[in-house]
Enzyme design. Structure first.
Site, PDB file in Angstrom:
ATOM      1  N   ALA A 198     -37.054 -36.560 -14.096  1.00 48.52           N
ATOM      2  CA  ALA A 198     -35.857 -37.579 -14.403  1.00 48.52           C
ATOM      3  C   ALA A 198     -36.001 -37.692 -15.951  1.00 48.52           C
ATOM      4  CB  ALA A 198     -35.633 -38.492 -13.792  1.00 48.52           C
ATOM      5  N   GLY A 205     -35.013 -34.478 -17.426  1.00 53.28           N
ATOM      6  CA  GLY A 205     -33.552 -34.231 -17.161  1.00 53.28           C
ATOM      7  C   GLY A 205     -32.474 -35.122 -18.000  1.00 53.28           C
ATOM      8  N   ASP A 206     -33.154 -36.154 -18.320  1.00 54.48           N
ATOM      9  CA  ASP A 206     -32.283 -37.150 -19.098  1.00 54.48           C
ATOM     10  C   ASP A 206     -31.973 -36.486 -20.514  1.00 54.48           C
ATOM     11  OD1 ASP A 206     -31.028 -39.710 -19.948  1.00 54.48           O
ATOM     12  OD2 ASP A 206     -32.845 -39.691 -21.151  1.00 54.48           O
ATOM     13  N   ALA A 207     -33.110 -35.854 -20.911  1.00 52.55           N
ATOM     14  CA  ALA A 207     -32.992 -35.369 -22.315  1.00 52.55           C
ATOM     15  C   ALA A 207     -32.203 -33.895 -22.098  1.00 52.55           C
ATOM     16  CB  ALA A 207     -34.471 -34.967 -22.853  1.00 52.55           C
ATOM     17  N   GLU A 209     -28.479 -34.977 -21.899  1.00 50.89           N
ATOM     18  CA  GLU A 209     -27.954 -35.553 -23.138  1.00 50.89           C
ATOM     19  C   GLU A 209     -27.618 -34.257 -24.060  1.00 50.89           C
ATOM     20  OE1 GLU A 209     -28.188 -38.676 -26.573  1.00 50.89           O
ATOM     21  OE2 GLU A 209     -28.954 -39.250 -24.658  1.00 50.89           O
TER      22      GLU A 209
END
Length: 164
Positions: free
Chosen positions: A51, A54-56, A59
């Site tokens: 996660a 995945g967040d990076a 975005e």
């Protein structure tokens, strides 16, 4: 002249990019990354770490999505933040759910179950769904970039366009 043949800056941009020390550091760091991750290595990565990755990636996708047409930086920022908020990520996951394979749904479930704590401004369910989507994005980034791109392109356009 075609756009791809145009030089983006007045200086000799190709030369300046090649000799830019930050560019060299980035390339050196990327050379240390494995080109392909093994199943054994992938199993060692927690859903929380997926996660995080995945967040990076998520975005970055939206930063690139809104890059053109050119806007003021605050407009870019508002547009991107609107898409990477937990509430919108939860909506995106709901929209993509019918498209997901059994394995992808399992990754989503693992991401949901790994959620620890919660943000004060959103419900636990919304936070879990957002983390689940980030986990899936991180997993696909490491295992199947083509599938990741396919899913990102299936995010409902109206939800994106309404936040510009």
């Amino acid at each position: 002249m075609k756009l791809s043949e145009e030089k983006p800056f007045d200086d000799d941009s190709e030369t300046s990019c090649r000799h830019n020390p930050w560019n060299q550091v980035l390339k050196a760091a990327c050379n240390k990354l494995p080109t392909q991750i093994s199943l054994a290595e992938l199993r060692q990565i927690s859903p929380t770490a997926l996660a995080y990755l995945g967040d990076a990636v998520y975005e970055l996708y939206f930063r690139m999505y809104y890059l053109l047409p050119p806007q003021r930086i605050d407009s870019y920022h508002r547009s991107v933040v609107a898409q990477v908020r937990a509430e919108m990520q939860a909506r995106h996951l709901q929209a993509l759910a019918p498209e997901l394979t059994e394995l992808e749904l399992e990754i989503v479930r693992r991401g949901r179950n790994a959620t620890t704590g919660r943000q004060k401004r959103v419900s636990a369910e919304t936070y879990q769904q957002a983390t689940s989507l980030e986990t899936l994005v991180g997993y696909l980034y490491l295992t199947d970039e083509a599938r990741l791109v396919e899913l990102l392109h299936k995010i409902p356009t109206e939800s994106i366009e309404s936040h510009i």
